[in-house]
Motif scaffolding. Structure first.
Motif, PDB file in Angstrom:
ATOM      1  N   VAL A 131      -8.511  52.026  51.923  1.00  0.00           N
ATOM      2  CA  VAL A 131      -8.794  53.008  52.974  1.00  0.00           C
ATOM      3  C   VAL A 131      -7.548  53.864  53.177  1.00  0.00           C
ATOM      4  O   VAL A 131      -6.441  53.467  52.822  1.00  0.00           O
ATOM      5  N   THR A 132      -7.757  55.028  53.756  1.00  0.00           N
ATOM      6  CA  THR A 132      -6.630  55.874  54.127  1.00  0.00           C
ATOM      7  C   THR A 132      -6.187  55.518  55.542  1.00  0.00           C
ATOM      8  O   THR A 132      -6.968  54.977  56.331  1.00  0.00           O
ATOM      9  N   TYR A 133      -4.922  55.783  55.840  1.00  0.00           N
ATOM     10  CA  TYR A 133      -4.435  55.555  57.202  1.00  0.00           C
ATOM     11  C   TYR A 133      -5.377  56.254  58.174  1.00  0.00           C
ATOM     12  O   TYR A 133      -5.784  57.396  57.957  1.00  0.00           O
ATOM     13  N   GLY A 134      -5.713  55.581  59.224  1.00  0.00           N
ATOM     14  CA  GLY A 134      -6.641  56.104  60.220  1.00  0.00           C
ATOM     15  C   GLY A 134      -7.967  55.375  60.167  1.00  0.00           C
ATOM     16  O   GLY A 134      -8.649  55.263  61.181  1.00  0.00           O
ATOM     17  N   ASP A 135      -8.324  54.874  58.986  1.00  0.00           N
ATOM     18  CA  ASP A 135      -9.565  54.104  58.835  1.00  0.00           C
ATOM     19  C   ASP A 135      -9.233  52.618  58.913  1.00  0.00           C
ATOM     20  O   ASP A 135      -8.224  52.175  58.367  1.00  0.00           O
ATOM     21  N   PRO A 136     -10.099  51.829  59.552  1.00  0.00           N
ATOM     22  CA  PRO A 136      -9.853  50.384  59.586  1.00  0.00           C
ATOM     23  C   PRO A 136     -10.216  49.743  58.246  1.00  0.00           C
ATOM     24  O   PRO A 136     -10.995  50.296  57.468  1.00  0.00           O
ATOM     25  N   ILE A 137      -9.632  48.592  57.997  1.00  0.00           N
ATOM     26  CA  ILE A 137      -9.988  47.821  56.806  1.00  0.00           C
ATOM     27  C   ILE A 137     -10.325  46.402  57.274  1.00  0.00           C
ATOM     28  O   ILE A 137      -9.649  45.853  58.151  1.00  0.00           O
TER      29      ILE A 137
ATOM     30  N   ARG B 103     -10.864  43.391  61.829  1.00  0.00           N
ATOM     31  CA  ARG B 103     -10.949  44.822  61.518  1.00  0.00           C
ATOM     32  C   ARG B 103      -9.545  45.363  61.801  1.00  0.00           C
ATOM     33  O   ARG B 103      -9.191  45.645  62.944  1.00  0.00           O
TER      34      ARG B 103
ATOM     35  N   GLU C 118      -6.717  47.755  62.231  1.00  0.00           N
ATOM     36  CA  GLU C 118      -6.581  49.173  62.568  1.00  0.00           C
ATOM     37  C   GLU C 118      -5.328  49.740  61.912  1.00  0.00           C
ATOM     38  O   GLU C 118      -4.264  49.132  61.966  1.00  0.00           O
ATOM     39  N   THR C 119      -5.462  50.906  61.294  1.00  0.00           N
ATOM     40  CA  THR C 119      -4.350  51.511  60.553  1.00  0.00           C
ATOM     41  C   THR C 119      -3.899  52.850  61.129  1.00  0.00           C
ATOM     42  O   THR C 119      -2.966  53.450  60.613  1.00  0.00           O
ATOM     43  N   ALA C 120      -4.564  53.316  62.179  1.00  0.00           N
ATOM     44  CA  ALA C 120      -4.305  54.662  62.700  1.00  0.00           C
ATOM     45  C   ALA C 120      -2.861  54.860  63.144  1.00  0.00           C
ATOM     46  O   ALA C 120      -2.337  55.975  63.053  1.00  0.00           O
TER      47      ALA C 120
END
Length: 194
Positions: A161-167, A176, A178-180
């Motif tokens: 995933v890109t930063y901002g989307d959870p993985i 879940r 969070e990467t935001a």
């Protein structure tokens, strides 16, 4: 990053005979002593953000912890991951080295000096050691990849995933992630993915 090759089987002894400065992390990866700078601001912040989220999702008798040196007898490698999730009881022993068979999840946060090792040699090492989950956070590309299903020396599956989307980190975590808020670090110059 500094790399030292040594053909003798005593590579571990050589490493531990060095007076490694406190500002460096020294690992053995693929028959090479690799020294890289310790975590700095953004890197440490990202590791802490991942650690806090994992801590909340860990089984009651496990915890995410950094700075542990592991020994892989088959290869002689001695990685020091940014974070590993291990059972509390495995930490009771004050060992110089731990075995990777206690690790449920490994987290590496890449940097300009480490990302090549994190993407391939460490990924292959962790898969060969049977670590079920490997989370690679790449601030240079603002990507997070979860590798799963270690078989035959590599992970058979991965999700990015890109930063901002959870993985999603599967059970036993069911997290879940969070990467935001992960701080991206644009790469200066040409970035090579391999």
């Amino acid at each position: 990053m500094i790399a030292v090759r040594h053909s003798d089987s005593s590579l571990s002894e050589l490493l531990h005979a060095f007076d490694v400065p406190d500002s460096l992390r020294a690992e053995i990866l693929g028959g090479v002593i690799v020294m890289s700078p310790l975590m700095r601001g953004r890197h440490a912040l990202t590791v802490d953000q991942v650690r806090r989220q994992l801590q909340a999702a860990c089984p009651a008798d496990h915890r995410p912890i950094g700075g542990i040196r592991y020994r892989c007898p088959a290869t002689g490698d001695e990685p020091i991951p940014d974070l590993t999730v291990v059972p509390d009881k495995a930490l009771d022993a004050d060992l110089r080295f731990h075995s990777m068979d206690i690790v449920e999840l490994v987290v590496e946060v890449g940097s300009e000096s480490s990302i090549r090792n994190d993407r391939e040699p460490k990924r292959l090492l962790y898969a060969s050691e049977g670590v079920p989950l490997y989370l690679l956070v790449d601030p240079l590309l603002a990507l997070v990849t979860l590798y799963t299903d270690p078989q035959h020396g590599d992970y058979l599956a991965h999700h990015t995933v890109t930063y901002g989307d959870p993985i999603t980190i599967p059970e036993p975590f069911g997290l879940r992630l969070e990467t935001a808020e992960f701080p991206a670090k644009p790469h200066r110059g040409r970035l090579r993915l391999s």
